[in-house]
Structures are given as C-alpha cells and as structure tokens.
Enzyme design. Structure first.
Site, PDB file in Angstrom:
ATOM      1  N   HIS A 123       0.831  -1.210   0.000  1.00  0.00           N
ATOM      2  CA  HIS A 123       0.000   0.000   0.000  1.00  0.00           C
ATOM      3  C   HIS A 123       0.872   1.270   0.000  1.00  0.00           C
ATOM      4  O   HIS A 123       2.063   1.196  -0.332  1.00  0.00           O
ATOM      5  CB  HIS A 123      -1.002  -0.025   1.162  1.00  0.00           C
ATOM      6  CG  HIS A 123      -1.666  -1.373   1.310  1.00  0.00           C
ATOM      7  ND1 HIS A 123      -2.698  -1.767   0.496  1.00  0.00           N
ATOM      8  CD2 HIS A 123      -1.392  -2.432   2.136  1.00  0.00           C
ATOM      9  CE1 HIS A 123      -3.060  -3.005   0.837  1.00  0.00           C
ATOM     10  NE2 HIS A 123      -2.277  -3.433   1.813  1.00  0.00           N
ATOM     11  N   GLU A 160      -1.890   0.498   8.060  1.00  0.00           N
ATOM     12  CA  GLU A 160      -1.098  -0.620   7.538  1.00  0.00           C
ATOM     13  C   GLU A 160       0.042  -0.086   6.675  1.00  0.00           C
ATOM     14  O   GLU A 160       1.163  -0.601   6.731  1.00  0.00           O
ATOM     15  CB  GLU A 160      -1.972  -1.571   6.707  1.00  0.00           C
ATOM     16  CG  GLU A 160      -1.175  -2.763   6.175  1.00  0.00           C
ATOM     17  CD  GLU A 160      -1.949  -3.592   5.149  1.00  0.00           C
ATOM     18  OE1 GLU A 160      -3.140  -3.337   4.940  1.00  0.00           O
ATOM     19  OE2 GLU A 160      -1.325  -4.499   4.546  1.00  0.00           O
ATOM     20  N   HIS A 216       3.001  -6.803   4.468  1.00  0.00           N
ATOM     21  CA  HIS A 216       1.623  -6.398   4.763  1.00  0.00           C
ATOM     22  C   HIS A 216       1.268  -6.739   6.203  1.00  0.00           C
ATOM     23  O   HIS A 216       2.012  -7.415   6.913  1.00  0.00           O
ATOM     24  CB  HIS A 216       0.643  -7.140   3.833  1.00  0.00           C
ATOM     25  CG  HIS A 216       0.688  -6.695   2.412  1.00  0.00           C
ATOM     26  ND1 HIS A 216      -0.251  -5.858   1.863  1.00  0.00           N
ATOM     27  CD2 HIS A 216       1.589  -6.970   1.423  1.00  0.00           C
ATOM     28  CE1 HIS A 216       0.046  -5.630   0.590  1.00  0.00           C
ATOM     29  NE2 HIS A 216       1.169  -6.297   0.295  1.00  0.00           N
ATOM     30  N   GLU A 298       1.824 -11.407   5.687  1.00  0.00           N
ATOM     31  CA  GLU A 298       0.853 -10.692   6.519  1.00  0.00           C
ATOM     32  C   GLU A 298       1.349 -10.870   7.951  1.00  0.00           C
ATOM     33  O   GLU A 298       1.258 -11.961   8.520  1.00  0.00           O
ATOM     34  CB  GLU A 298      -0.549 -11.284   6.347  1.00  0.00           C
ATOM     35  CG  GLU A 298      -1.100 -11.238   4.928  1.00  0.00           C
ATOM     36  CD  GLU A 298      -1.682  -9.864   4.554  1.00  0.00           C
ATOM     37  OE1 GLU A 298      -1.615  -8.923   5.372  1.00  0.00           O
ATOM     38  OE2 GLU A 298      -2.199  -9.764   3.421  1.00  0.00           O
TER      39      GLU A 298
HETATM   40 ZN    ZN Z   1      -2.055  -5.189   2.795  1.00  0.00          ZN
END
Ligand code: ZN
Length: 334
Positions: A123, A160, A216, A298
């Site tokens: 992101h 995030e 992430h 993640e």
């Molecule tokens: Zn993400």
C-alpha cells in the site's frame, strides 16, 4: 582535484586560487612581460620547469612521474584509486568519469554481496487521497484488478501502509548491512500513491531480484491472530506465468515463516493456512506477474487488539524485520 593541468582551463582566468602561484594564473601577462625583459622570461621558465606547469597540488613534474597507471578497466586494489589519482592525471580523469566507480567502491561484505532483494512495502499512505487513481483496473495476466488499495488500520488508526513502510525500512537496513543490494518498490512519500500492483511486480522483475518480499498486515475480525506468508499459485494467462517461481517462492516463504516465529514469538495464523503459516493464492497481481521468487507476508491482524499491540511496537517491528531478513538470507544461502 579541481584542476587538470593537461587541459585548457578557461575558468582559471576568472577564479582566484589563493594557494596558486600568481604566474600560473597570469601566464599571458607573464609572457608579455617576458617578451620585453628576456631575463624575466628565463627566470620564469626556470620556475616552471622546477614546479611543473600549473601545479597546484604539490605533484612532482611530469618527468618524475612513475610509469603510466594501469587502465581503469583493470581491477585495482581497494583504496588505490586516490593514490593513483594523485600520481597520474590520466588516472584521475578516468576515475572521476567512470560511472561504475561507485559500485566498485561499495562495501563487499560476506557471501551475499552482489545479490539483489526487492522489498515491496504494501500500500501507500497517500492512497487514501488518490482513490480514483488506485481504483483504476490493471491487467494481472489472469484478469483485472484495482491498481492498489488503501490497506487496513488498527482500531486506533495506525495505518497498515505506515506499518509496512517501517518494517520494510528496517528489513532493508539489515540486508544492506550484509552487502545485499536492496531495491524498494516505493518509499512513500516518494510517490503520492501506489505503485500499482503490476508495476510493483515489474520492479522486482526488472531488478532481476534474487528474492522479493511484499510486506503487509491483515485486517480481519478480532480473535483472528498470527502471521501468514502468501505463496504464488501456479497460474498462466496473459503476462502471468508463475511456473518457474512456484518452487523457489515456497522455499523462500517457508524460510521466512520459520524465522518469523523464532524472532517474534508469534504463532502462525489461527484463521488461514491450517497452522502452517503458509497460504497459496492465485488472485494477487503482485505474485502472478512476478518472474522472480516472491512472497507476501501478513505480519499480523491489525484488527485484533493483541496483534495490534505487537504491530504498534517498534521493538516488535524490528524483530519482525529480523525474522524476514533471516529467512531471505537463508534462502540466498548466506
Ligand atoms: Zn495489505
């Protein structure tokens, strides 16, 4: 070295160098005076022969120089460049003109020197202000998908995108200390949004990366905890063909998962992956379009209070970066 006395120096007429003899700055005037007074000319020539024409750095005259320096394309021991430069004008010119010098002078530490890792911070905090741009559909080979997404946040509002960038920078520092060449897909705010997922993949491909990791954190319901590593499925379609990276990406992912548990103490996800911390997906453009070994991680669930407390902690993020780095280093054979 500011001067090259083997070449014309038009700038020397207007610049005043306090440590430079007046007669080299005013050579035209000196010649004029010498034409009128031959004795002065004789004295000037004597001085020139003694000091070297235009010498401003204490170098010996040309006749006293050692044999020609080796061509710059030949290997030179580290640290010899400056010595050669001060001894030979030609070495000086070639050293300063060669774009490869900075790479050659880079510290070569350990067995991983020269390897390349691309780090992809998931992101971009700027995506929230560029929703129309990131909503644009891009081709991921097997279909079309949004250019990028905003990512999630903790309940307290920690983005995030800020988490991924922080961990990525920590990871980059650890890898660079081992002599690895690190390329980031972005380091917001170096760009206002994105990059798009297809460009993120292309950056890893163009760098010919030995490994690519996309960082992430997840955003699912409270009570879902732990990390998981996402591996590319075998897909083929359009520009997507992961046949060559499925195997090495799994090895990369397994190494990262194992090391991540060791450094952070976090357990593999309790909601996907069956306790392995590994999940295979065929819907991520960043994986489908990669031609280099690549995984996503993640790191935890930002929407779970206990995981969020970890993700918020700089000390924990350093451990997370260390775990990812250890996995990459193991994968690269370091
Ligand atoms: Zn993400």
């Amino acid at each position: 070295m500011p001067y090259d006395d083997s070449a014309p120096q038009p700038e020397s007429a207007s610049s005043v160098s306090p440590d430079r003899p007046w007669f080299t700055r005013r050579s035209t005037l000196a010649v004029a005076i010498a034409a009128i007074a031959p004795l002065c000319l004789a004295g000037w020539v004597l001085v020139e022969v003694t000091t070297g024409a235009g010498a401003d750095d204490g170098r010996p005259p040309a006749a006293a120089q050692p044999p020609a320096a080796p061509p710059s394309s030949q290997p030179r021991p580290q640290g010899s460049a400056s010595a050669s430069a001060s001894a030979s004008p030609s070495a000086s010119a070639s050293a300063s003109a060669s774009p490869g010098q900075s790479t050659a002078a880079a510290p070569a530490k350990g067995p991983l020197a020269g390897r390349t890792v691309v780090i992809d911070p998931g992101h971009n905090a700027g995506n929230f202000k560029h929703t129309s741009e990131i909503d644009k559909q891009v081709d991921i080979g097997t279909g079309r998908k949004e250019c990028d997404t905003t990512g999630t946040t903790t309940n307290a509002g920690y983005l995030e995108a800020d988490f991924t960038l922080d961990v990525s920078k920590r990871l980059g520092a650890i890898l660079e200390a081992k002599g690895i060449k690190v390329v980031f897909t972005h380091q917001a705010p170096d760009r206002p949004f994105g990059p798009c997922i297809d460009e993120r993949a292309r950056i890893g491909n163009a760098a010919n990366a030995d490994a690519v990791v996309s960082v992430h954190a997840d955003g699912v319901a409270e009570g879902n905890r732990g990390f998981h590593v996402i591996l590319p499925a075998k897909v083929k379609g359009g520009a997507a063909d992961t046949a060559n990276i499925v195997g090495p990406s799994r090895e990369l992912g397994e190494r990262i998962a194992g090391n991540f548990t060791r450094t952070t103490g976090s357990a593999p996800s309790n909601y996907v992956g069956g306790g392995t911390g590994l999940v295979v997906r065929d819907d991520l453009g960043g994986l489908n379009l990669s031609t280099r070994p690549k995984v996503f991680i993640e790191c935890g669930n930002m929407r779970d209070a206990k995981d969020a407390a970890l993700l918020n902690s700089p000390e924990w993020r350093e451990k997370a970066a260390q775990g990812i780095a250890n996995g990459i280093v193991g994968f690269l054979g370091g």
